[in-house]
Design a protein around this motif. Structure first.
Motif, PDB file in Angstrom:
ATOM      1  N   PHE A 293       4.621 -45.596 -37.725  1.00  0.00           N
ATOM      2  CA  PHE A 293       4.239 -45.622 -39.141  1.00  0.00           C
ATOM      3  C   PHE A 293       5.354 -45.140 -40.070  1.00  0.00           C
ATOM      4  O   PHE A 293       5.149 -45.071 -41.281  1.00  0.00           O
ATOM      5  N   GLU A 294       6.489 -44.779 -39.508  1.00  0.00           N
ATOM      6  CA  GLU A 294       7.520 -44.135 -40.324  1.00  0.00           C
ATOM      7  C   GLU A 294       7.913 -44.966 -41.549  1.00  0.00           C
ATOM      8  O   GLU A 294       8.050 -44.425 -42.646  1.00  0.00           O
ATOM      9  N   TRP A 295       8.101 -46.267 -41.378  1.00  0.00           N
ATOM     10  CA  TRP A 295       8.542 -47.102 -42.508  1.00  0.00           C
ATOM     11  C   TRP A 295       7.447 -47.222 -43.555  1.00  0.00           C
ATOM     12  O   TRP A 295       7.737 -47.185 -44.754  1.00  0.00           O
ATOM     13  N   LEU A 296       6.183 -47.329 -43.128  1.00  0.00           N
ATOM     14  CA  LEU A 296       5.077 -47.381 -44.087  1.00  0.00           C
ATOM     15  C   LEU A 296       4.939 -46.052 -44.817  1.00  0.00           C
ATOM     16  O   LEU A 296       4.742 -46.006 -46.039  1.00  0.00           O
ATOM     17  N   ASN A 338       4.782 -48.295 -25.792  1.00  0.00           N
ATOM     18  CA  ASN A 338       5.802 -49.108 -26.460  1.00  0.00           C
ATOM     19  C   ASN A 338       5.255 -49.747 -27.738  1.00  0.00           C
ATOM     20  O   ASN A 338       5.088 -50.972 -27.817  1.00  0.00           O
ATOM     21  N   PRO A 339       4.971 -48.953 -28.783  1.00  0.00           N
ATOM     22  CA  PRO A 339       4.415 -49.494 -30.030  1.00  0.00           C
ATOM     23  C   PRO A 339       5.272 -50.580 -30.675  1.00  0.00           C
ATOM     24  O   PRO A 339       4.748 -51.470 -31.341  1.00  0.00           O
ATOM     25  N   SER A 340       6.588 -50.528 -30.452  1.00  0.00           N
ATOM     26  CA  SER A 340       7.461 -51.537 -31.065  1.00  0.00           C
ATOM     27  C   SER A 340       7.131 -52.935 -30.552  1.00  0.00           C
ATOM     28  O   SER A 340       7.299 -53.925 -31.272  1.00  0.00           O
ATOM     29  N   ALA A 341       6.639 -53.032 -29.313  1.00  0.00           N
ATOM     30  CA  ALA A 341       6.242 -54.333 -28.761  1.00  0.00           C
ATOM     31  C   ALA A 341       5.030 -54.882 -29.495  1.00  0.00           C
ATOM     32  O   ALA A 341       4.914 -56.097 -29.703  1.00  0.00           O
ATOM     33  N   ILE A 342       4.140 -53.984 -29.922  1.00  0.00           N
ATOM     34  CA  ILE A 342       2.966 -54.400 -30.700  1.00  0.00           C
ATOM     35  C   ILE A 342       3.392 -54.818 -32.099  1.00  0.00           C
ATOM     36  O   ILE A 342       2.912 -55.812 -32.644  1.00  0.00           O
ATOM     37  N   GLN A 343       4.327 -54.081 -32.684  1.00  0.00           N
ATOM     38  CA  GLN A 343       4.823 -54.421 -34.014  1.00  0.00           C
ATOM     39  C   GLN A 343       5.433 -55.813 -34.051  1.00  0.00           C
ATOM     40  O   GLN A 343       5.270 -56.558 -35.024  1.00  0.00           O
ATOM     41  N   LYS A 344       6.130 -56.193 -32.964  1.00  0.00           N
ATOM     42  CA  LYS A 344       6.785 -57.497 -32.912  1.00  0.00           C
ATOM     43  C   LYS A 344       5.780 -58.648 -32.885  1.00  0.00           C
ATOM     44  O   LYS A 344       6.149 -59.797 -33.154  1.00  0.00           O
ATOM     45  N   GLN A 345       4.514 -58.339 -32.588  1.00  0.00           N
ATOM     46  CA  GLN A 345       3.479 -59.373 -32.568  1.00  0.00           C
ATOM     47  C   GLN A 345       2.965 -59.695 -33.969  1.00  0.00           C
ATOM     48  O   GLN A 345       2.147 -60.596 -34.120  1.00  0.00           O
ATOM     49  N   GLY A 346       3.448 -58.962 -34.974  1.00  0.00           N
ATOM     50  CA  GLY A 346       3.077 -59.261 -36.351  1.00  0.00           C
ATOM     51  C   GLY A 346       2.160 -58.221 -36.966  1.00  0.00           C
ATOM     52  O   GLY A 346       1.567 -57.378 -36.280  1.00  0.00           O
ATOM     53  N   SER A 352      -4.657 -54.317 -36.585  1.00  0.00           N
ATOM     54  CA  SER A 352      -5.899 -54.286 -35.819  1.00  0.00           C
ATOM     55  C   SER A 352      -5.924 -53.153 -34.797  1.00  0.00           C
ATOM     56  O   SER A 352      -6.991 -52.632 -34.470  1.00  0.00           O
ATOM     57  N   VAL A 353      -4.756 -52.755 -34.326  1.00  0.00           N
ATOM     58  CA  VAL A 353      -4.691 -51.686 -33.325  1.00  0.00           C
ATOM     59  C   VAL A 353      -4.533 -50.311 -33.966  1.00  0.00           C
ATOM     60  O   VAL A 353      -5.388 -49.434 -33.828  1.00  0.00           O
ATOM     61  N   TYR A 354      -3.438 -50.132 -34.689  1.00  0.00           N
ATOM     62  CA  TYR A 354      -3.077 -48.783 -35.130  1.00  0.00           C
ATOM     63  C   TYR A 354      -3.768 -48.346 -36.419  1.00  0.00           C
ATOM     64  O   TYR A 354      -3.921 -47.147 -36.672  1.00  0.00           O
ATOM     65  N   LEU A 355      -4.183 -49.308 -37.249  1.00  0.00           N
ATOM     66  CA  LEU A 355      -4.864 -48.944 -38.487  1.00  0.00           C
ATOM     67  C   LEU A 355      -6.381 -48.998 -38.348  1.00  0.00           C
ATOM     68  O   LEU A 355      -7.084 -48.211 -38.982  1.00  0.00           O
ATOM     69  N   GLN A 356      -6.878 -49.908 -37.521  1.00  0.00           N
ATOM     70  CA  GLN A 356      -8.317 -50.141 -37.477  1.00  0.00           C
ATOM     71  C   GLN A 356      -9.025 -49.541 -36.266  1.00  0.00           C
ATOM     72  O   GLN A 356     -10.248 -49.470 -36.255  1.00  0.00           O
ATOM     73  N   ARG A 357      -8.287 -49.117 -35.248  1.00  0.00           N
ATOM     74  CA  ARG A 357      -8.947 -48.584 -34.047  1.00  0.00           C
ATOM     75  C   ARG A 357      -8.624 -47.121 -33.786  1.00  0.00           C
ATOM     76  O   ARG A 357      -9.071 -46.551 -32.800  1.00  0.00           O
ATOM     77  N   GLN A 358      -7.840 -46.513 -34.640  1.00  0.00           N
ATOM     78  CA  GLN A 358      -7.297 -45.193 -34.343  1.00  0.00           C
ATOM     79  C   GLN A 358      -7.855 -44.100 -35.239  1.00  0.00           C
ATOM     80  O   GLN A 358      -7.895 -44.238 -36.463  1.00  0.00           O
ATOM     81  N   ASN A 359      -8.302 -43.010 -34.630  1.00  0.00           N
ATOM     82  CA  ASN A 359      -8.651 -41.788 -35.341  1.00  0.00           C
ATOM     83  C   ASN A 359      -7.728 -40.673 -34.868  1.00  0.00           C
ATOM     84  O   ASN A 359      -6.959 -40.847 -33.913  1.00  0.00           O
TER      85      ASN A 359
END
Length: 380
Positions: A293-296, A338-346, A352-359
């Motif tokens: 999330f650093e860039w956001l 490896n979150p960067s691999a998820i980021q590369k998926q768009g 859907s993963v890091y913003l919507q499923r995470q507490n």
């Protein structure tokens, strides 16, 4: 006269003076010209140029010129002596962060110079948005706004701005390119909502520490703190008076709550946008979930908070074990490892993963040092 149109990385707007006629039903602005040459232009009056997802929900407006004798210009049905601004409430309006960065701040920057003598024409009308920001709209304009999209009548003005002026960066106003600044905007908000607290408490050794107020921004769905009670008890042990509240659409209530606090903390999300209501010298603590999330965090809140000059910024990055994603995925899964691999998926996959499923389940002992650092800042 020709329209004066400007384009930058986030917005486009056109300023017109003279005999300006607006036909809402056809989404067209007509202006008189000195020759028979007609010119057309298309503009999307929402301050997020280049974002196709947002602009798919924004009505496109045509700018057309006709000759001075009126040939090719529609007849005026309603004439006004004041200027007008045409802007959209489509796009991402409805999300608190985008409400401010795409509409409210650009509208302030565009309308403030008129000192209330300007009429707003909404395209893509959004009644919930209008009700949410009615106080700001009334502070910027003395006139009732018009839902222009369905208007069969032709409205005529001496000058019109289609679109809104906006800094290319989020939640910013560049004072070198505008007569206003973000500090001016915050003062405007303080006046609009009659906010009482101008400055955060400066800690001394005389016992005033007990009056220090910490606001914990809660969330009901995603990126919520799962151990608010533990955070509250720990903060109270340090001398904070704790307020737990969710940022909702009642702006006046949210503004008063935020303004009454000296420190505000929350997980990265639209609620942090309410830092605009914090008193001078207050501290903003942004909690970063896992996922890169650093860039956001930097773009959306860290850099804007520093641009507001008299706000202090702290950041707390959670560890993997503080994320509830650990309960949904094994440690070796790329979501965790490896979150960067998820980021590369768009963006959609990342969201859907890091913003919507995470507490977030904060490590109380580790986070304690961030709250102690906030106390140090309030002693300066």
């Amino acid at each position: 006269m020709k329209p004066i149109c400007n384009v930058n990385g986030r917005t486009e707007f056109c300023e017109m003076k003279g005999d300006i006629r607006i036909h809402g039903k056809s989404s067209t602005v007509f202006m008189s010209a000195s020759s028979m040459e007609n010119s057309w232009g298309i503009i999307s009056p929402f301050a997020r140029k280049g974002d196709e997802e947002a602009l798919n929900h924004v009505t496109k407006w045509s700018i057309k010129s006709g000759v001075m004798d009126g040939y090719g210009l529609p007849r005026c049905d309603r004439k006004y002596e004041v200027s007008s601004i045409v802007f959209s409430l489509g796009g991402y309006a409805g999300n608190n962060f985008h409400d401010y960065t795409d509409v409210v701040i650009p509208l302030y920057q565009t309308a403030r110079e008129f000192d209330g003598e300007v009429k707003f024409l909404f395209t893509d009308k959004n009644p919930l948005w209008i009700n949410k920001f009615k106080t700001i709209l009334r502070k910027l304009s003395r006139y009732e706004p018009v839902d222009i999209d369905k208007e069969e009548q032709v409205h005529c003005f001496p000058s019109v701005i289609v679109g809104l002026k906006r800094d290319p960066r989020e939640l910013r106003i560049d004072p070198s390119k505008s007569p206003y600044s973000m500090n001016d905007f915050r003062q405007f908000l303080r006046s609009a909502y009659s906010l009482r607290k101008a400055t955060a408490i400066k800690l001394t050794g005389n016992g005033r520490k007990r009056k220090l107020r910490l606001l914990i921004l809660s969330r009901k769905r995603t990126r919520a703190f799962t151990n608010v009670n533990d955070i509250t008890r720990m903060a109270r042990s340090l001398g904070y008076k704790v307020v737990v509240a969710e940022a909702d659409s009642n702006v006046a209530r949210v503004a008063a709550t935020v303004n009454g606090c000296d420190v505000m903390m929350g997980v990265h999300g639209a609620g942090l946008t309410n830092m605009v209501f914090l008193p001078e010298n207050a501290v903003l603590i942004q909690v970063l979930p896992i996922g890169g999330f650093e860039w956001l965090a930097r773009t959306d809140f860290e850099e804007p908070s520093k641009d507001m000059i008299n706000l202090r910024y702290l950041e707390y990055k959670i560890k993997t074990e503080e994320s509830t994603l650990m309960q949904q995925y094994p440690p070796e899964h790329e979501v965790i490892s490896n979150p960067s691999a998820i980021q590369k998926q768009g963006w959609d996959t990342f969201k859907s993963v890091y913003l919507q499923r995470q507490n977030v389940n904060l490590d109380i002992h580790r986070f304690k040092y961030t709250l102690l650092r906030a106390l140090e800042l309030l002693r300066r």
